[in-house]
Design a protein around this motif. Structure first.
Motif, mmCIF file in Angstrom:
data_model
loop_
_atom_site.group_PDB
_atom_site.id
_atom_site.type_symbol
_atom_site.label_atom_id
_atom_site.label_comp_id
_atom_site.label_asym_id
_atom_site.label_seq_id
_atom_site.Cartn_x
_atom_site.Cartn_y
_atom_site.Cartn_z
ATOM 1 N N LEU A 170 0.861 -1.175 0.000
ATOM 2 C CA LEU A 170 0.000 0.000 0.000
ATOM 3 C C LEU A 170 0.899 1.227 0.000
ATOM 4 C CD1 LEU A 170 -2.998 1.020 0.238
ATOM 5 C CD2 LEU A 170 -2.545 1.251 2.694
ATOM 6 N N ASN A 171 0.746 2.080 -0.996
ATOM 7 C CA ASN A 171 1.545 3.292 -1.108
ATOM 8 C C ASN A 171 0.641 4.486 -1.350
ATOM 9 O OD1 ASN A 171 3.265 0.921 -2.557
ATOM 10 N ND2 ASN A 171 4.621 2.280 -1.442
ATOM 11 N N LEU A 172 1.120 5.664 -0.976
ATOM 12 C CA LEU A 172 0.427 6.917 -1.273
ATOM 13 C C LEU A 172 1.359 7.745 -2.151
ATOM 14 C CD1 LEU A 172 -2.087 8.674 -0.762
ATOM 15 C CD2 LEU A 172 -0.863 9.697 1.160
ATOM 16 N N CYS A 228 7.171 -2.813 -2.137
ATOM 17 C CA CYS A 228 6.879 -1.774 -3.130
ATOM 18 C C CYS A 228 7.233 -0.446 -2.461
ATOM 19 C CB CYS A 228 5.419 -1.813 -3.556
ATOM 20 S SG CYS A 228 5.072 -0.767 -5.008
ATOM 21 N N THR A 229 8.296 0.177 -2.925
ATOM 22 C CA THR A 229 8.886 1.335 -2.271
ATOM 23 C C THR A 229 8.716 2.568 -3.138
ATOM 24 O OG1 THR A 229 10.540 -0.188 -1.386
ATOM 25 C CG2 THR A 229 10.970 2.153 -1.115
ATOM 26 N N LEU A 230 8.461 3.695 -2.499
ATOM 27 C CA LEU A 230 8.263 4.953 -3.207
ATOM 28 C C LEU A 230 9.605 5.662 -3.368
ATOM 29 C CD1 LEU A 230 5.862 6.511 -4.391
ATOM 30 C CD2 LEU A 230 5.736 7.784 -2.248
ATOM 31 N N VAL A 231 9.959 5.987 -4.620
ATOM 32 C CA VAL A 231 11.161 6.755 -4.938
ATOM 33 C C VAL A 231 10.695 8.027 -5.644
ATOM 34 C CG1 VAL A 231 13.377 6.788 -6.143
ATOM 35 C CG2 VAL A 231 12.515 4.652 -5.160
ATOM 36 N N GLY A 232 10.628 9.127 -4.906
ATOM 37 C CA GLY A 232 10.001 10.319 -5.473
ATOM 38 C C GLY A 232 8.529 10.061 -5.683
ATOM 39 N N ASP A 233 8.087 10.107 -6.935
ATOM 40 C CA ASP A 233 6.700 9.796 -7.292
ATOM 41 C C ASP A 233 6.624 8.534 -8.134
ATOM 42 O OD1 ASP A 233 5.719 11.991 -5.921
ATOM 43 O OD2 ASP A 233 5.886 13.324 -7.652
ATOM 44 N N TRP A 252 10.572 -4.012 -10.706
ATOM 45 C CA TRP A 252 9.648 -3.307 -11.590
ATOM 46 C C TRP A 252 9.579 -1.824 -11.223
ATOM 47 C CZ3 TRP A 252 6.722 -5.596 -15.559
ATOM 48 C CH2 TRP A 252 6.782 -6.996 -15.623
ATOM 49 N N ILE A 253 9.375 -1.002 -12.242
ATOM 50 C CA ILE A 253 9.173 0.438 -12.068
ATOM 51 C C ILE A 253 7.732 0.768 -12.435
ATOM 52 C CG2 ILE A 253 9.789 2.742 -12.900
ATOM 53 C CD1 ILE A 253 11.936 1.589 -11.214
ATOM 54 N N GLY A 254 7.029 1.471 -11.550
ATOM 55 C CA GLY A 254 5.650 1.885 -11.811
ATOM 56 C C GLY A 254 5.544 3.399 -11.887
ATOM 57 N N GLN A 255 5.307 3.908 -13.085
ATOM 58 C CA GLN A 255 5.192 5.350 -13.305
ATOM 59 C C GLN A 255 3.730 5.767 -13.202
ATOM 60 O OE1 GLN A 255 8.195 7.164 -14.264
ATOM 61 N NE2 GLN A 255 6.986 8.930 -13.636
ATOM 62 N N ILE A 256 3.448 6.763 -12.337
ATOM 63 C CA ILE A 256 2.082 7.247 -12.155
ATOM 64 C C ILE A 256 1.756 8.263 -13.247
ATOM 65 C CG2 ILE A 256 0.480 8.353 -10.555
ATOM 66 C CD1 ILE A 256 1.606 5.645 -9.600
ATOM 67 N N ILE A 257 0.641 8.051 -13.928
ATOM 68 C CA ILE A 257 0.209 8.957 -14.995
ATOM 69 C C ILE A 257 -1.196 9.445 -14.654
ATOM 70 C CG2 ILE A 257 -0.261 9.206 -17.454
ATOM 71 C CD1 ILE A 257 1.724 6.913 -17.943
ATOM 72 N N CYS A 258 -1.306 10.734 -14.312
ATOM 73 C CA CYS A 258 -2.609 11.320 -13.993
ATOM 74 C C CYS A 258 -3.208 11.888 -15.271
ATOM 75 C CB CYS A 258 -2.458 12.415 -12.932
ATOM 76 S SG CYS A 258 -1.835 11.809 -11.350
ATOM 77 N N GLU A 259 -4.297 11.263 -15.743
ATOM 78 C CA GLU A 259 -4.904 11.663 -17.007
ATOM 79 C C GLU A 259 -5.982 12.714 -16.814
ATOM 80 O OE1 GLU A 259 -6.122 7.759 -18.173
ATOM 81 O OE2 GLU A 259 -4.346 7.478 -19.446
ATOM 82 N N ALA A 283 8.850 -11.606 1.966
ATOM 83 C CA ALA A 283 8.793 -11.221 3.381
ATOM 84 C C ALA A 283 10.072 -10.534 3.831
ATOM 85 C CB ALA A 283 8.487 -12.431 4.270
ATOM 86 N N HIS A 284 10.738 -9.844 2.913
ATOM 87 C CA HIS A 284 11.913 -9.057 3.248
ATOM 88 C C HIS A 284 11.475 -7.660 3.677
ATOM 89 C CE1 HIS A 284 10.864 -8.726 -1.026
ATOM 90 N NE2 HIS A 284 11.265 -7.460 -0.949
ATOM 91 N N ALA A 285 12.434 -6.839 4.095
ATOM 92 C CA ALA A 285 12.159 -5.446 4.441
ATOM 93 C C ALA A 285 12.888 -4.552 3.449
ATOM 94 C CB ALA A 285 12.619 -5.138 5.863
ATOM 95 N N ALA A 286 12.297 -3.389 3.157
ATOM 96 C CA ALA A 286 12.888 -2.487 2.169
ATOM 97 C C ALA A 286 12.577 -1.049 2.538
ATOM 98 C CB ALA A 286 12.355 -2.800 0.771
ATOM 99 N N CYS A 287 13.468 -0.148 2.141
ATOM 100 C CA CYS A 287 13.208 1.279 2.283
ATOM 101 C C CYS A 287 14.002 2.042 1.241
ATOM 102 C CB CYS A 287 13.545 1.778 3.697
ATOM 103 S SG CYS A 287 15.299 1.746 4.102
ATOM 104 N N CYS A 288 13.589 3.276 1.000
ATOM 105 C CA CYS A 288 14.260 4.152 0.039
ATOM 106 C C CYS A 288 15.172 5.107 0.809
ATOM 107 C CB CYS A 288 13.229 4.927 -0.773
ATOM 108 S SG CYS A 288 13.961 6.144 -1.898
ATOM 109 N N VAL A 289 16.359 5.342 0.279
ATOM 110 C CA VAL A 289 17.328 6.249 0.891
ATOM 111 C C VAL A 289 17.544 7.436 -0.046
ATOM 112 C CG1 VAL A 289 19.688 6.503 1.739
ATOM 113 C CG2 VAL A 289 18.455 4.363 2.111
#
Length: 509
Positions: A170-172, A228-233, A252-259, A283-289
């Motif tokens: 779950l990401n915002l 699933c980690t947030l890097v910028g947007d 995988w890279i997921g690019q957000i496209i607001c139409e 079941a690993h742990a991850a974060c963005c630096v």
């Protein structure tokens, strides 16, 4: 083959988000020395000066102390470098200093320094949007520092909702909640993606009712226990487990496209990472630096073995491609584990908490990880259990941990070794943690604090999803595994939940 130690380049040491703690400020007594006197000398109204030859000379009784000879802007520039408790000590010295140290501009600068410019700006917008008289920034800082409660509500949904699930992400991102994958009834994995606009925390009120929209499914392939980690947007998804038990190691890279204002889509593509990648896991742990790197740690590998390795994904090439590096760390190292949390706290440091070990024991140890040195290092933050009893959370796995406003890690839920799920909220205070890490034992009891929860509590759950908004004041919690039976005396049941909760810091702003 011996692997050369890898050192990340270009990590920004400055604070960039709502709770991150960057480089420690100089000690306030050292800064007093820069100003020309010590606190004791200033309190006495005197002190030694240096003449042109460099010899000490005693000022005449009528001479003002050196600090008074500084201009207002010069004094503020010094105060901006001090920790808040030192600013308050300065204010207690005399009436004139109290006026300087109460400056709204000074405390706004301290908020921006300690919480990050982005979070401070979002908080300012949030305060203006709610109307009424604005509290001075000094009061705002004190409110956040004294945080003792949360308020929660179950968010109603209009129309169709995602299927109940656990071990999902779950990401915002840009104001949109993004839900992907997870496991559901029957041990099946899911490959669906759902989005709902929730606002970005920068002055926009969250909708009273959410509208979920299902996007195209199948890419990435279905999985649970991924990260699933947030890097910028941008979303960066790694690994996971399929319902056949297969462990994955794709990126995988997921690019957000607001139409349109109320419509968006995600463009997914497999990231080119070259020949080297972490072994498959879930079941690993991850974060963005610092929006440049992703760190993953441990997890469940092939044949159910618990891993203890650490890998870093270098994304400094602008997300066009990436490269994985295994981080060679020196002893001591955290024991292998899964279902734990790894949270970035600013600069080059992360905090690890909890999880399930190789012998299926459930943990509540705390480790600090710093990748700034040539040899990245782990350090366990041990504390005296006799003095910390009641001041720290019990062991847990499958909890969530997010960085919220005020340099605090908010830990919620999880389960113990008997699969008894938890509904408690704790904050781990990062400044207190860093003081403890530096050798101060008097801050031990201030590291952990249990929070009161008002309103509709999310209740007992584990392996849920959680994310925080831009301001760091609002946390969203969705799904997870919850107890299926009403009576605690009965054998524990199991069911998957699909409810969404909004949990806010109870701040009187």
């Amino acid at each position: 083959m011996h692997q050369q130690p890898w050192r990340p380049r270009g990590v920004n040491q400055e604070v960039k988000n709502h709770g991150a703690v960057g480089a420690r400020p100089k000690k306030w007594r050292e800064l007093w020395a820069v100003a020309g006197c010590s606190g004791e000398q200033e309190a006495a109204g005197g002190g030694e000066r240096m003449d042109e030859a460099g010899a000490a000379s005693t000022p005449s009784p009528s001479s003002p102390p050196p600090i008074v000879q500084l201009g207002y802007d010069q004094v503020l520039s010094v105060l901006r470098l001090l920790p808040p408790e030192a600013v308050l000590s300065f204010a207690a010295t005399c009436r004139a200093f109290r006026a300087w140290a109460s400056s709204d501009a000074l405390w706004e600068a301290l908020c921006r320094r300690d919480w990050g410019a982005r979070a401070a700006a979002a908080l300012a917008e949030r305060r203006r949007e709610r109307g009424g008289g604005l509290l001075p920034w000094r009061r705002v800082y004190a409110e956040v520092a004294r945080l003792g409660a949360l308020s929660a509500r179950r968010v109603p949904v209009k129309g169709v909702s995602p299927q109940p699930r656990a071990s999902h992400s779950l990401n915002l991102v840009t104001g949109w909640l993004v839900l992907f994958g997870g496991g559901c009834e029957g041990g099946r994995h899911l490959d669906d993606t759902w989005v709902a606009y929730a606002g970005n925390g920068a002055g926009n009120r969250s909708p009273t009712v959410l509208n979920w929209q299902q996007l195209a499914s199948g890419t990435p392939s279905g999985r649970f226990s991924h990260s699933c980690t947030l890097v910028g947007d941008v979303l960066v998804l790694f690994g996971g487990i399929t319902d056949h038990g297969q462990r994955l190691n794709d990126t995988w890279i997921g690019q957000i496209i607001c139409e349109e204002p109320c419509k968006m889509r995600i463009s997914w593509r497999l990231l080119e990472v070259g020949p080297l990648a972490p072994p498959p896991r879930g079941a690993h742990a991850a974060c963005c630096v610092d929006d440049k790197f992703i760190v993953i740690h441990a997890g469940i590998g092939l044949y159910g073995s618990r891993l203890g390795d650490t890998w870093l994904l270098d994304l400094s090439n602008g997300l066009r491609s990436g490269s994985w590096h295994q981080i060679g760390s020196t002893w001591p190292l955290p024991p292998p584990r899964s279902g734990h949390s790894l949270t970035w706290i600013g600069g080059t440091r992360m905090v690890l908490f909890g999880g399930r070990g190789s012998e299926l024991e459930v943990l509540n140890d705390v480790w600090l990880f710093d990748i700034s040195d040539h040899y990245p290092k782990w350090k366990e933050l041990k504390y005296d259990l006799s003095s910390a009893l009641g001041e720290m959370p019990f062991p847990r796995v499958g909890h969530s941990a997010v960085l919220v406003l005020g340099a605090k890690v908010l830990v919620y839920g999880g389960e113990d070794s008997q699969r008894r799920r938890k509904d408690d909220f704790w904050i781990l205070d990062i400044p207190a943690l860093l003081q403890h890490e530096s050798g101060s034992k008097k801050m031990t009891k201030n590291m952990w604090k249990k929070l009161r929860i008002d309103g509709q509590c999310p209740n007992y759950r584990s392996f849920h999803g959680a994310c925080v908004d831009t301001s760091g004041c609002c946390v969203y919690i969705l799904g997870g595994m919850v107890d299926g039976l009403v009576h605690a005396a009965e054998a524990l049941g199991l069911r998957f939940d699909g409810q969404l909760y909004q949990v806010e810091l109870a701040l009187h702003l």
